[in-house]
Write a protein that holds these residues in place. Structure first.
Motif, PDB file in Angstrom:
ATOM      1  N   GLU A 185       0.821  -1.208   0.000  1.00  0.00           N
ATOM      2  CA  GLU A 185       0.000   0.000   0.000  1.00  0.00           C
ATOM      3  C   GLU A 185       0.856   1.259   0.000  1.00  0.00           C
ATOM      4  OE1 GLU A 185      -2.613  -0.326   3.328  1.00  0.00           O
ATOM      5  OE2 GLU A 185      -4.165  -1.320   2.136  1.00  0.00           O
ATOM      6  N   LYS A 186       1.911   1.250   0.805  1.00  0.00           N
ATOM      7  CA  LYS A 186       2.730   2.447   0.914  1.00  0.00           C
ATOM      8  C   LYS A 186       3.566   2.698  -0.342  1.00  0.00           C
ATOM      9  CE  LYS A 186       0.707   3.022   4.569  1.00  0.00           C
ATOM     10  NZ  LYS A 186      -0.537   3.820   4.434  1.00  0.00           N
ATOM     11  N   ILE A 187       3.916   1.648  -1.054  1.00  0.00           N
ATOM     12  CA  ILE A 187       4.566   1.844  -2.359  1.00  0.00           C
ATOM     13  C   ILE A 187       3.642   2.620  -3.283  1.00  0.00           C
ATOM     14  CG2 ILE A 187       5.171   0.622  -4.491  1.00  0.00           C
ATOM     15  CD1 ILE A 187       7.486   0.523  -2.706  1.00  0.00           C
ATOM     16  N   ASN A 188       2.360   2.248  -3.300  1.00  0.00           N
ATOM     17  CA  ASN A 188       1.385   2.951  -4.147  1.00  0.00           C
ATOM     18  C   ASN A 188       1.145   4.375  -3.658  1.00  0.00           C
ATOM     19  OD1 ASN A 188       0.984   0.718  -5.863  1.00  0.00           O
ATOM     20  ND2 ASN A 188      -0.484  -0.174  -4.439  1.00  0.00           N
ATOM     21  N   HIS A 189       1.069   4.565  -2.337  1.00  0.00           N
ATOM     22  CA  HIS A 189       0.924   5.918  -1.802  1.00  0.00           C
ATOM     23  C   HIS A 189       2.143   6.770  -2.145  1.00  0.00           C
ATOM     24  CE1 HIS A 189      -2.095   4.498   1.515  1.00  0.00           C
ATOM     25  NE2 HIS A 189      -2.608   4.520   0.309  1.00  0.00           N
ATOM     26  N   PHE A 190       3.308   6.153  -2.055  1.00  0.00           N
ATOM     27  CA  PHE A 190       4.544   6.871  -2.371  1.00  0.00           C
ATOM     28  C   PHE A 190       4.534   7.374  -3.807  1.00  0.00           C
ATOM     29  CE2 PHE A 190       8.844   6.638  -4.191  1.00  0.00           C
ATOM     30  CZ  PHE A 190       9.492   7.586  -3.412  1.00  0.00           C
ATOM     31  N   LYS A 226      19.018  -4.940 -18.398  1.00  0.00           N
ATOM     32  CA  LYS A 226      19.550  -3.950 -19.335  1.00  0.00           C
ATOM     33  C   LYS A 226      18.573  -2.776 -19.486  1.00  0.00           C
ATOM     34  CE  LYS A 226      23.301  -6.195 -20.305  1.00  0.00           C
ATOM     35  NZ  LYS A 226      23.572  -6.723 -21.641  1.00  0.00           N
ATOM     36  N   LYS A 227      19.108  -1.647 -19.882  1.00  0.00           N
ATOM     37  CA  LYS A 227      18.287  -0.441 -19.997  1.00  0.00           C
ATOM     38  C   LYS A 227      17.217  -0.580 -21.078  1.00  0.00           C
ATOM     39  CE  LYS A 227      18.698   4.554 -19.811  1.00  0.00           C
ATOM     40  NZ  LYS A 227      19.630   5.705 -19.749  1.00  0.00           N
ATOM     41  N   ASP A 228      17.551  -1.293 -22.154  1.00  0.00           N
ATOM     42  CA  ASP A 228      16.591  -1.484 -23.245  1.00  0.00           C
ATOM     43  C   ASP A 228      15.826  -2.804 -23.067  1.00  0.00           C
ATOM     44  OD1 ASP A 228      18.709  -3.158 -23.654  1.00  0.00           O
ATOM     45  OD2 ASP A 228      18.914  -2.748 -25.800  1.00  0.00           O
ATOM     46  N   CYS A 229      15.367  -3.065 -21.851  1.00  0.00           N
ATOM     47  CA  CYS A 229      14.820  -4.381 -21.511  1.00  0.00           C
ATOM     48  C   CYS A 229      13.381  -4.590 -21.957  1.00  0.00           C
ATOM     49  CB  CYS A 229      14.905  -4.595 -19.995  1.00  0.00           C
ATOM     50  SG  CYS A 229      13.999  -3.342 -19.040  1.00  0.00           S
ATOM     51  N   ILE A 230      12.637  -3.526 -22.228  1.00  0.00           N
ATOM     52  CA  ILE A 230      11.199  -3.672 -22.492  1.00  0.00           C
ATOM     53  C   ILE A 230      10.866  -3.413 -23.965  1.00  0.00           C
ATOM     54  CG2 ILE A 230      10.352  -3.225 -20.162  1.00  0.00           C
ATOM     55  CD1 ILE A 230      10.037  -0.288 -20.940  1.00  0.00           C
ATOM     56  N   VAL A 231       9.792  -4.082 -24.403  1.00  0.00           N
ATOM     57  CA  VAL A 231       9.310  -3.936 -25.774  1.00  0.00           C
ATOM     58  C   VAL A 231       7.786  -3.899 -25.742  1.00  0.00           C
ATOM     59  CG1 VAL A 231       9.126  -5.011 -28.039  1.00  0.00           C
ATOM     60  CG2 VAL A 231      11.279  -5.137 -26.790  1.00  0.00           C
ATOM     61  N   LYS A 232       7.221  -2.979 -26.507  1.00  0.00           N
ATOM     62  CA  LYS A 232       5.771  -2.915 -26.676  1.00  0.00           C
ATOM     63  C   LYS A 232       5.422  -3.626 -27.973  1.00  0.00           C
ATOM     64  CE  LYS A 232       1.895   0.332 -27.056  1.00  0.00           C
ATOM     65  NZ  LYS A 232       1.498   1.774 -27.070  1.00  0.00           N
ATOM     66  N   LYS A 233       4.820  -4.825 -27.857  1.00  0.00           N
ATOM     67  CA  LYS A 233       4.512  -5.626 -29.040  1.00  0.00           C
ATOM     68  C   LYS A 233       3.232  -5.137 -29.714  1.00  0.00           C
ATOM     69  CE  LYS A 233       6.752  -8.918 -29.668  1.00  0.00           C
ATOM     70  NZ  LYS A 233       8.048  -9.131 -30.347  1.00  0.00           N
ATOM     71  N   THR A 234       2.196  -4.921 -28.908  1.00  0.00           N
ATOM     72  CA  THR A 234       0.918  -4.367 -29.371  1.00  0.00           C
ATOM     73  C   THR A 234       0.419  -3.429 -28.275  1.00  0.00           C
ATOM     74  OG1 THR A 234      -0.497  -6.063 -28.366  1.00  0.00           O
ATOM     75  CG2 THR A 234       0.433  -6.550 -30.546  1.00  0.00           C
ATOM     76  N   ASP A 235      -0.774  -2.905 -28.453  1.00  0.00           N
ATOM     77  CA  ASP A 235      -1.345  -2.020 -27.436  1.00  0.00           C
ATOM     78  C   ASP A 235      -1.616  -2.749 -26.126  1.00  0.00           C
ATOM     79  OD1 ASP A 235      -1.250   0.135 -29.111  1.00  0.00           O
ATOM     80  OD2 ASP A 235      -3.330  -0.078 -29.807  1.00  0.00           O
ATOM     81  N   ASP A 236      -1.714  -4.067 -26.178  1.00  0.00           N
ATOM     82  CA  ASP A 236      -2.035  -4.843 -24.984  1.00  0.00           C
ATOM     83  C   ASP A 236      -0.938  -5.820 -24.572  1.00  0.00           C
ATOM     84  OD1 ASP A 236      -4.655  -3.704 -24.807  1.00  0.00           O
ATOM     85  OD2 ASP A 236      -5.280  -5.036 -26.427  1.00  0.00           O
ATOM     86  N   LYS A 265       0.784  -3.442 -18.422  1.00  0.00           N
ATOM     87  CA  LYS A 265       1.010  -2.085 -18.922  1.00  0.00           C
ATOM     88  C   LYS A 265       1.538  -1.165 -17.828  1.00  0.00           C
ATOM     89  CE  LYS A 265      -1.257   1.600 -21.560  1.00  0.00           C
ATOM     90  NZ  LYS A 265      -2.517   2.032 -22.213  1.00  0.00           N
ATOM     91  N   GLU A 266       1.049  -1.340 -16.596  1.00  0.00           N
ATOM     92  CA  GLU A 266       1.498  -0.500 -15.491  1.00  0.00           C
ATOM     93  C   GLU A 266       3.007  -0.631 -15.280  1.00  0.00           C
ATOM     94  OE1 GLU A 266       1.192  -0.179 -10.622  1.00  0.00           O
ATOM     95  OE2 GLU A 266       0.297  -1.868 -11.695  1.00  0.00           O
ATOM     96  N   THR A 267       3.485  -1.871 -15.258  1.00  0.00           N
ATOM     97  CA  THR A 267       4.917  -2.092 -15.057  1.00  0.00           C
ATOM     98  C   THR A 267       5.727  -1.539 -16.228  1.00  0.00           C
ATOM     99  OG1 THR A 267       4.380  -4.119 -13.837  1.00  0.00           O
ATOM    100  CG2 THR A 267       6.653  -3.837 -14.545  1.00  0.00           C
ATOM    101  N   LYS A 272       9.435   2.698 -18.317  1.00  0.00           N
ATOM    102  CA  LYS A 272       9.623   3.789 -19.280  1.00  0.00           C
ATOM    103  C   LYS A 272       9.898   5.100 -18.549  1.00  0.00           C
ATOM    104  CE  LYS A 272       9.006   3.979 -23.222  1.00  0.00           C
ATOM    105  NZ  LYS A 272       9.962   3.935 -24.364  1.00  0.00           N
ATOM    106  N   GLU A 273       9.178   5.333 -17.462  1.00  0.00           N
ATOM    107  CA  GLU A 273       9.406   6.547 -16.676  1.00  0.00           C
ATOM    108  C   GLU A 273      10.815   6.570 -16.106  1.00  0.00           C
ATOM    109  OE1 GLU A 273       7.908   8.634 -12.501  1.00  0.00           O
ATOM    110  OE2 GLU A 273       6.615   7.159 -13.496  1.00  0.00           O
ATOM    111  N   PHE A 274      11.255   5.441 -15.552  1.00  0.00           N
ATOM    112  CA  PHE A 274      12.576   5.399 -14.932  1.00  0.00           C
ATOM    113  C   PHE A 274      13.684   5.572 -15.971  1.00  0.00           C
ATOM    114  CE2 PHE A 274      16.256   3.018 -13.179  1.00  0.00           C
ATOM    115  CZ  PHE A 274      16.491   3.844 -12.083  1.00  0.00           C
ATOM    116  N   GLN A 275      13.467   5.070 -17.171  1.00  0.00           N
ATOM    117  CA  GLN A 275      14.474   5.230 -18.234  1.00  0.00           C
ATOM    118  C   GLN A 275      14.742   6.705 -18.518  1.00  0.00           C
ATOM    119  OE1 GLN A 275      12.579   2.954 -21.334  1.00  0.00           O
ATOM    120  NE2 GLN A 275      13.830   1.131 -20.946  1.00  0.00           N
TER     121      GLN A 275
END
Length: 544
Positions: A185-190, A226-236, A265-267, A272-275
């Motif tokens: 909960e506190k992670i989300n509040h943070f 790695k910094k380029d660890c994520i990929v968006k394959k489709t909208d979902d 999507k949240e993760t 993306k924000e942290f990058q």
């Protein structure tokens, strides 16, 4: 002796390895172990240049280092201990394990003055005075050393050690589930309330929690993403690649693990924000430079020559998060703390309760053997209780406060307020249908009726004063019945999962068995959901 080859500096060199049970302290054997020493120096694992040094420094590929001390009075035992250490290094154990083994044997040699039979009882007394884990380590590693080399009265010393060895593997103690709920909960509040500096400084902790509670990852795997660890394959569809080597199985029973996994999507958006916070051209997502740039208090200089963030610094950042965020801002007053390795256990248990089969869990969790999951099955009862408590608390707050509590969740005064509010607040239910010990709030009754009001989300527990005790017992009895059914379902889930038919070479499993596993998991989750609803209606003093 076994002859083998290894590659160093572009050349193949023949080396002879010694069977650990064959060491007799002969000059020839010692020379062979000195060759093994040179091998690991060339491979940059041993940092010393001389075999004769009294202190060896070991280093692993993550730039961690450990010391091995050889300062015994008896030169012969120093030699035996060095050769014993090299025999363990040859087996490619972690440097933590190697240091632990040599340290324990070193202590045993000192206590017994070189395994002098006159000090037999001294060794027994020395081992006995330590805690469970240290007793087990001293006894186990001393016996290993006694089996490695020839020592007079070795059987007598081994007999003294044997009773201290506990062959029953104990389950890892996990944090209290109330604290798991609080931390989540506190992670989300943070994320909602933090200022810019706080958000950037502690964002690695946020991502550690969000990622490793979903994907079973070891801390070192998380830190080397790695910094380029994520990929968006489709909208979902979003994917992440984590640092696991996709090695082909070397044995029939081994499993090829995977390094590319789906995330929500949240993760994806959080990463993306942290990058965007680190504009330098680094190959790793979490770097030592980022940590330095957001460090407010500087102690000793960081000596590790590495680009990625070492585990020690992430541990420090988690400690700071507790001190300056959870304690200072959210009034956390307990001693309970979550460690970096705990979340891997949470993720495994969560996958098991969702009905993932053991092969899928192994591939996602980085296990090359199915039997490595046995350790986690013992946590399912605890984890299911945690899940029920978590959801019951959320249901309780939504129903009676219609908002999440702004301060620490488990302050006793806050509980009293909830209980008083729950049992005493006057509400008007004239327009609703009276049922056992309360009212049905469903305007479409009986279209949505499940047959039992107690676990229905439309049911409002609101007994008359004279019926209060009977109503609480009515809820409590069903809650206990569901607990029994849940435990039975967990046992069934465990049995089915461990008996699914697998083809490890083709990485396939029986579809029929998986369907049965999924059905059992769905039934378990239905019971958990019902119990959470009932427990949220119980006054806390009755539930506790």
């Amino acid at each position: 002796m076994n002859s083998q080859k290894f590659l160093t500096k572009g050349n193949y060199i023949d080396i002879v390895s010694i069977d650990k049970n064959a060491f007799k302290h002969t000059p020839k054997q010692i020379d062979e172990y000195k060759k093994i020493f040179i091998k690991w120096v060339d491979l940059n694992i041993i940092k010393n240049s001389s075999y004769e040094d009294k202190k060896w420094i070991l280093s692993d590929r993550d730039c961690n280092s450990r010391r091995l001390i050889f300062d015994l009075q008896d030169h012969k035992f120093n030699t035996s201990l060095k050769c014993f250490a090299l025999s363990i290094i040859e087996q490619e154990f972690s440097i933590n394990y190697i240091e632990q083994v040599i340290s324990c044997v070193h202590e045993s040699i000192e206590v017994t003055e070189g395994f002098n039979i006159n000090y037999l009882s001294d060794l027994e007394d020395y081992i006995e005075k330590h805690n469970y884990a240290k007793r087990n380590n001293l006894a186990t590693y001393t016996i290993l050393f006694l089996s490695f080399t020839q020592i007079n009265f070795s059987e007598e010393f081994a007999d003294v050690c044997t009773p201290f060895i506990n062959n029953i593997q104990r389950s890892r103690d996990l944090p209290n589930y109330q604290h798991i709920l609080f931390f989540d909960e506190k992670i989300n509040h943070f994320l909602e309330e933090s200022n810019t500096f706080e958000r950037q400084k502690y964002f690695p902790i946020v991502l550690w929690w969000k990622l490793t509670t979903l994907i079973p990852m070891r801390p070192k795997e998380f830190l080397k993403i790695k910094k380029d660890c994520i990929v968006k394959k489709t909208d979902d569809i979003f994917e992440i690649t984590i640092p696991r080597e996709k090695q082909k199985a070397t044995l029939r029973r081994d499993i090829e693990v995977t390094d590319t996994l789906r995330i929500n999507k949240e993760t994806y958006n959080l990463i993306k924000e942290f990058q965007k916070y680190d504009l330098l051209n680094h190959q790793y997502l979490f770097t030592i430079e980022y940590y330095k740039n957001h460090k407010e208090f500087f102690g000793s200089e960081l000596s590790k020559d590495t680009e990625f963030l070492p585990k020690r610094q992430l541990d420090s950042l988690l400690d700071q998060f507790y001190k300056y965020i959870l304690i200072k801002k959210y009034n956390y007053s307990e001693n309970e703390k979550i460690s970096l390795g705990d979340t891997r256990h949470f993720a495994f248990c969560n996958m098991m309760l969702q009905g993932f089969n053991m092969l899928s869990i192994a591939r996602i969790g980085g296990h090359t053997r199915l039997d490595k999951q046995q350790h986690y099955w013992g946590h399912l009862k605890y984890f299911s209780e945690s899940w029920v408590y978590n959801l019951a608390e959320k249901n309780r707050r939504l129903e009676f406060l219609n908002t999440s509590l702004p301060d620490a969740s488990f302050v006793e005064e806050k509980r009293k307020i909830i209980n008083e509010y729950k049992l005493s607040k006057e509400e008007n239910f004239e327009e609703y249908l009276p049922v056992d010990y309360g009212y049905c709030l469903d305007y479409n009754f009986p279209n949505n009726c499940s047959g039992d009001c107690r676990h229905c989300s439309f049911y409002k527990f609101h007994p008359n004063t004279e019926e209060l005790n009977d109503g609480i017992n009515w809820l409590n009895n069903f809650s206990h019945t569901l607990s029994r059914k849940i435990n039975e379902q967990i046992s069934l889930l465990t049995y089915i999962s461990q008996n699914v038919k697998y083809d490890l070479e083709c990485l396939t499993f029986s579809i029929t068995d998986q369907e049965e596993l999924s059905y059992t998991s769905n039934e378990l989750n239905r019971l958990l959901h019902q119990k959470s609803i009932i427990d949220s209606k119980l006054p806390k003093k009755a539930e506790d």
